[in-house]
Design a protein around this motif. Structure first.
Motif, PDB file in Angstrom:
ATOM      1  N   ILE A  71      -0.971   5.726  -8.750  1.00 15.42           N
ATOM      2  CA  ILE A  71      -0.400   5.286 -10.017  1.00 15.42           C
ATOM      3  C   ILE A  71      -0.839   3.841 -10.217  1.00 15.42           C
ATOM      4  CG2 ILE A  71       1.721   4.829 -11.290  1.00 15.42           C
ATOM      5  CD1 ILE A  71       1.187   7.801 -10.795  1.00 15.42           C
ATOM      6  N   TYR A  72      -1.479   3.558 -11.336  1.00 14.91           N
ATOM      7  CA  TYR A  72      -1.986   2.211 -11.599  1.00 14.91           C
ATOM      8  C   TYR A  72      -1.028   1.470 -12.526  1.00 14.91           C
ATOM      9  CZ  TYR A  72      -6.262   3.750  -9.368  1.00 14.91           C
ATOM     10  OH  TYR A  72      -7.178   4.202  -8.450  1.00 14.91           O
ATOM     11  N   ASN A  73      -0.493   0.360 -12.049  1.00 18.14           N
ATOM     12  CA  ASN A  73       0.490  -0.424 -12.801  1.00 18.14           C
ATOM     13  C   ASN A  73      -0.169  -1.566 -13.569  1.00 18.14           C
ATOM     14  OD1 ASN A  73       2.085   1.024 -10.796  1.00 18.14           O
ATOM     15  ND2 ASN A  73       3.761  -0.353 -11.309  1.00 18.14           N
ATOM     16  N   HIS A  74       0.364  -1.851 -14.751  1.00 22.27           N
ATOM     17  CA  HIS A  74      -0.005  -3.053 -15.475  1.00 22.27           C
ATOM     18  C   HIS A  74       0.894  -4.190 -14.982  1.00 22.27           C
ATOM     19  CE1 HIS A  74      -2.673  -1.115 -18.402  1.00 22.27           C
ATOM     20  NE2 HIS A  74      -1.842  -0.090 -18.294  1.00 22.27           N
ATOM     21  N   ILE A  75       0.308  -5.354 -14.749  1.00 22.31           N
ATOM     22  CA  ILE A  75       1.054  -6.456 -14.147  1.00 22.31           C
ATOM     23  C   ILE A  75       2.282  -6.820 -14.980  1.00 22.31           C
ATOM     24  CG2 ILE A  75       0.971  -8.905 -13.527  1.00 22.31           C
ATOM     25  CD1 ILE A  75      -1.902  -8.511 -12.679  1.00 22.31           C
ATOM     26  N   ARG A  76       2.105  -6.997 -16.299  1.00 21.83           N
ATOM     27  CA  ARG A  76       3.238  -7.406 -17.133  1.00 21.83           C
ATOM     28  C   ARG A  76       4.334  -6.353 -17.136  1.00 21.83           C
ATOM     29  NH1 ARG A  76       2.008 -11.967 -15.921  1.00 21.83           N
ATOM     30  NH2 ARG A  76       0.120 -12.848 -16.837  1.00 21.83           N
ATOM     31  N   HIS A  77       3.932  -5.081 -17.158  1.00 19.20           N
ATOM     32  CA  HIS A  77       4.917  -3.996 -17.108  1.00 19.20           C
ATOM     33  C   HIS A  77       5.702  -4.052 -15.801  1.00 19.20           C
ATOM     34  CE1 HIS A  77       6.627   0.059 -17.437  1.00 19.20           C
ATOM     35  NE2 HIS A  77       6.260   0.222 -16.185  1.00 19.20           N
ATOM     36  N   THR A  78       4.979  -4.311 -14.704  1.00 22.32           N
ATOM     37  CA  THR A  78       5.634  -4.373 -13.390  1.00 22.32           C
ATOM     38  C   THR A  78       6.597  -5.553 -13.329  1.00 22.32           C
ATOM     39  OG1 THR A  78       3.625  -3.452 -12.420  1.00 22.32           O
ATOM     40  CG2 THR A  78       5.238  -4.381 -10.908  1.00 22.32           C
ATOM     41  N   GLU A  79       6.174  -6.693 -13.862  1.00 27.42           N
ATOM     42  CA  GLU A  79       7.054  -7.862 -13.881  1.00 27.42           C
ATOM     43  C   GLU A  79       8.317  -7.585 -14.687  1.00 27.42           C
ATOM     44  OE1 GLU A  79       4.573 -10.955 -15.382  1.00 27.42           O
ATOM     45  OE2 GLU A  79       3.847 -11.528 -13.390  1.00 27.42           O
ATOM     46  N   ARG A  80       8.159  -6.903 -15.831  1.00 28.42           N
ATOM     47  CA  ARG A  80       9.341  -6.561 -16.637  1.00 28.42           C
ATOM     48  C   ARG A  80      10.260  -5.612 -15.879  1.00 28.42           C
ATOM     49  NH1 ARG A  80       5.566  -6.342 -20.950  1.00 28.42           N
ATOM     50  NH2 ARG A  80       5.450  -4.072 -20.773  1.00 28.42           N
ATOM     51  N   SER A  81       9.672  -4.672 -15.153  1.00 29.20           N
ATOM     52  CA  SER A  81      10.476  -3.743 -14.354  1.00 29.20           C
ATOM     53  C   SER A  81      11.280  -4.494 -13.297  1.00 29.20           C
ATOM     54  CB  SER A  81       9.568  -2.706 -13.675  1.00 29.20           C
ATOM     55  OG  SER A  81       8.920  -1.899 -14.621  1.00 29.20           O
ATOM     56  N   CYS A  82      10.644  -5.478 -12.677  1.00 27.56           N
ATOM     57  CA  CYS A  82      11.337  -6.284 -11.666  1.00 27.56           C
ATOM     58  C   CYS A  82      12.502  -7.051 -12.293  1.00 27.56           C
ATOM     59  CB  CYS A  82      10.361  -7.255 -11.008  1.00 27.56           C
ATOM     60  SG  CYS A  82       9.156  -6.482  -9.908  1.00 27.56           S
ATOM     61  N   ARG A 130       0.830  -1.216   0.000  1.00 34.55           N
ATOM     62  CA  ARG A 130       0.000   0.000   0.000  1.00 34.55           C
ATOM     63  C   ARG A 130       0.862   1.263   0.000  1.00 34.55           C
ATOM     64  NH1 ARG A 130      -5.222  -1.418   1.324  1.00 34.55           N
ATOM     65  NH2 ARG A 130      -5.658   0.255  -0.154  1.00 34.55           N
ATOM     66  N   PHE A 131       1.958   1.248  -0.741  1.00 39.29           N
ATOM     67  CA  PHE A 131       2.918   2.356  -0.713  1.00 39.29           C
ATOM     68  C   PHE A 131       3.394   2.775  -2.105  1.00 39.29           C
ATOM     69  CE2 PHE A 131       7.526   3.603  -0.082  1.00 39.29           C
ATOM     70  CZ  PHE A 131       7.258   4.882   0.384  1.00 39.29           C
ATOM     71  N   LEU A 132       3.835   1.828  -2.914  1.00 37.82           N
ATOM     72  CA  LEU A 132       4.458   2.175  -4.183  1.00 37.82           C
ATOM     73  C   LEU A 132       3.489   2.845  -5.155  1.00 37.82           C
ATOM     74  CD1 LEU A 132       6.788  -0.904  -4.780  1.00 37.82           C
ATOM     75  CD2 LEU A 132       7.440   1.399  -4.078  1.00 37.82           C
ATOM     76  N   HIS A 133       2.200   2.626  -4.983  1.00 34.71           N
ATOM     77  CA  HIS A 133       1.227   3.254  -5.880  1.00 34.71           C
ATOM     78  C   HIS A 133       1.186   4.774  -5.742  1.00 34.71           C
ATOM     79  CE1 HIS A 133      -1.126   3.025  -2.146  1.00 34.71           C
ATOM     80  NE2 HIS A 133      -1.822   4.043  -2.632  1.00 34.71           N
ATOM     81  N   LEU A 134       1.822   5.309  -4.711  1.00 34.40           N
ATOM     82  CA  LEU A 134       1.854   6.758  -4.504  1.00 34.40           C
ATOM     83  C   LEU A 134       2.872   7.457  -5.394  1.00 34.40           C
ATOM     84  CD1 LEU A 134       1.725   6.789  -0.588  1.00 34.40           C
ATOM     85  CD2 LEU A 134      -0.175   7.203  -2.160  1.00 34.40           C
ATOM     86  N   PHE A 135       3.702   6.671  -6.110  1.00 36.27           N
ATOM     87  CA  PHE A 135       4.829   7.237  -6.839  1.00 36.27           C
ATOM     88  C   PHE A 135       4.787   6.872  -8.318  1.00 36.27           C
ATOM     89  CE2 PHE A 135       6.066   6.527  -2.461  1.00 36.27           C
ATOM     90  CZ  PHE A 135       6.639   7.742  -2.118  1.00 36.27           C
ATOM     91  N   PRO A 136       5.289   7.766  -9.178  1.00 35.62           N
ATOM     92  CA  PRO A 136       5.412   7.427 -10.604  1.00 35.62           C
ATOM     93  C   PRO A 136       6.427   6.305 -10.798  1.00 35.62           C
ATOM     94  CG  PRO A 136       6.467   9.529 -10.127  1.00 35.62           C
ATOM     95  CD  PRO A 136       5.729   9.132  -8.886  1.00 35.62           C
ATOM     96  N   ALA A 195      10.203   6.620  -9.796  1.00 34.21           N
ATOM     97  CA  ALA A 195      10.389   6.623  -8.344  1.00 34.21           C
ATOM     98  C   ALA A 195      10.164   5.230  -7.757  1.00 34.21           C
ATOM     99  CB  ALA A 195       9.440   7.631  -7.696  1.00 34.21           C
ATOM    100  N   GLN A 196       9.199   4.476  -8.320  1.00 37.23           N
ATOM    101  CA  GLN A 196       8.998   3.097  -7.875  1.00 37.23           C
ATOM    102  C   GLN A 196      10.281   2.295  -8.061  1.00 37.23           C
ATOM    103  OE1 GLN A 196       5.659   1.297  -9.853  1.00 37.23           O
ATOM    104  NE2 GLN A 196       4.169   2.764  -9.054  1.00 37.23           N
ATOM    105  N   GLN A 197      10.929   2.470  -9.206  1.00 41.19           N
ATOM    106  CA  GLN A 197      12.174   1.767  -9.480  1.00 41.19           C
ATOM    107  C   GLN A 197      13.253   2.151  -8.463  1.00 41.19           C
ATOM    108  OE1 GLN A 197      13.020  -0.324 -12.721  1.00 41.19           O
ATOM    109  NE2 GLN A 197      10.966  -0.678 -11.924  1.00 41.19           N
ATOM    110  N   ASN A 198      13.342   3.443  -8.163  1.00 41.95           N
ATOM    111  CA  ASN A 198      14.346   3.905  -7.194  1.00 41.95           C
ATOM    112  C   ASN A 198      14.084   3.328  -5.804  1.00 41.95           C
ATOM    113  OD1 ASN A 198      15.528   5.421  -9.216  1.00 41.95           O
ATOM    114  ND2 ASN A 198      14.500   7.330  -8.633  1.00 41.95           N
ATOM    115  N   LEU A 199      12.822   3.281  -5.427  1.00 42.14           N
ATOM    116  CA  LEU A 199      12.465   2.715  -4.120  1.00 42.14           C
ATOM    117  C   LEU A 199      12.796   1.231  -4.051  1.00 42.14           C
ATOM    118  CD1 LEU A 199       9.070   4.568  -3.670  1.00 42.14           C
ATOM    119  CD2 LEU A 199      10.994   4.710  -2.076  1.00 42.14           C
ATOM    120  N   MET A 200      12.484   0.507  -5.107  1.00 47.11           N
ATOM    121  CA  MET A 200      12.784  -0.925  -5.118  1.00 47.11           C
ATOM    122  C   MET A 200      14.286  -1.178  -5.138  1.00 47.11           C
ATOM    123  SD  MET A 200       9.755  -2.409  -7.566  1.00 47.11           S
ATOM    124  CE  MET A 200      10.383  -4.074  -7.508  1.00 47.11           C
ATOM    125  N   THR A 201      15.031  -0.328  -5.823  1.00 43.21           N
ATOM    126  CA  THR A 201      16.493  -0.461  -5.827  1.00 43.21           C
ATOM    127  C   THR A 201      17.050  -0.298  -4.417  1.00 43.21           C
ATOM    128  OG1 THR A 201      16.672   0.348  -8.101  1.00 43.21           O
ATOM    129  CG2 THR A 201      18.636   0.526  -6.733  1.00 43.21           C
TER     130      THR A 201
END
Length: 201
Positions: free
Chosen positions: A168-179, A108-114, A117-123
């Protein structure tokens, strides 16, 4: 969030939908956490009022919960009966050494960021996660946002007197590719309500 801390948990999980989401969300997170030994050291990033933190306490993990808002952590601490450690911290600059934890989770946190920024937080989360550790993160689901567009609008107008919350609403496949671009092996993607939970191993 300082002003919202006292009523935050009730406003999110006090409705029938909120109660259902709470049960389902915690169920799938608990199943993911079962992959780790009970004595694993776990970091929760942006613990809020303790929705997931209390689960870590019940399961007996050695956990550290962090948030940028002390008022939120007061609520979280009360749900954990003195267990765990709580640290005021900026999620973009976590005050922990590299590889400190066997598990890192954030919900309930990463959706607050573009996306960037999500990538930076996960890094940053990955920096403090040990080799072969478990990372659990979730995102608001773009598919459910459009599939249930009208119910979302009605719910937000009645509940919050606004058309839609900021998210920010993520597409699942896009998120998986980002990971995967971050070097992660995605072991599961699980839909829960309007959220998808990603479990990279």
């Amino acid at each position: 969030y300082t002003q919202e801390a006292i009523r935050y948990h009730t406003s999110r999980y006090g409705t029938r939908y909120g109660e259902l989401f709470n049960r389902l969300h915690l169920h799938v997170i608990e199943e993911a956490l079962n992959r780790l030994p009970t004595q694993s050291r776990i970091l929760e990033v942006a613990c809020g009022t303790g929705h997931v933190t209390s689960l870590l306490a019940r399961k007996g993990f050695r956990f550290v919960a962090c948030d940028l808002t002390p008022a939120m952590m007061i609520q979280s601490r009360q749900q954990c009966n003195g267990k765990g450690s709580f640290v005021e911290a900026d999620a973009f600059r976590l005050p922990f050494r590299d590889g400190t934890f066997e598990g890192v989770l954030s919900t309930r946190f990463l959706h607050l960021f573009p996306y960037r920024a999500q990538q930076n937080l996960m890094t940053e989360m990955l920096r403090v996660l040990g080799k072969d550790g478990l990372l659990i993160v979730d995102f608001d689901n773009a598919f459910s946002r459009w599939l249930l567009a009208i119910p979302y609008v009605v719910y937000n107008v009645i509940r919050y007197r606004r058309v839609a919350p900021y998210a920010i609403y993520n597409h699942i496949r896009h998120t998986e590719r980002s990971c995967r671009r971050l070097g992660l092996n995605v072991s599961d993607s699980i839909g829960i309500g309007g959220t998808h939970l990603i479990i990279p191993a």
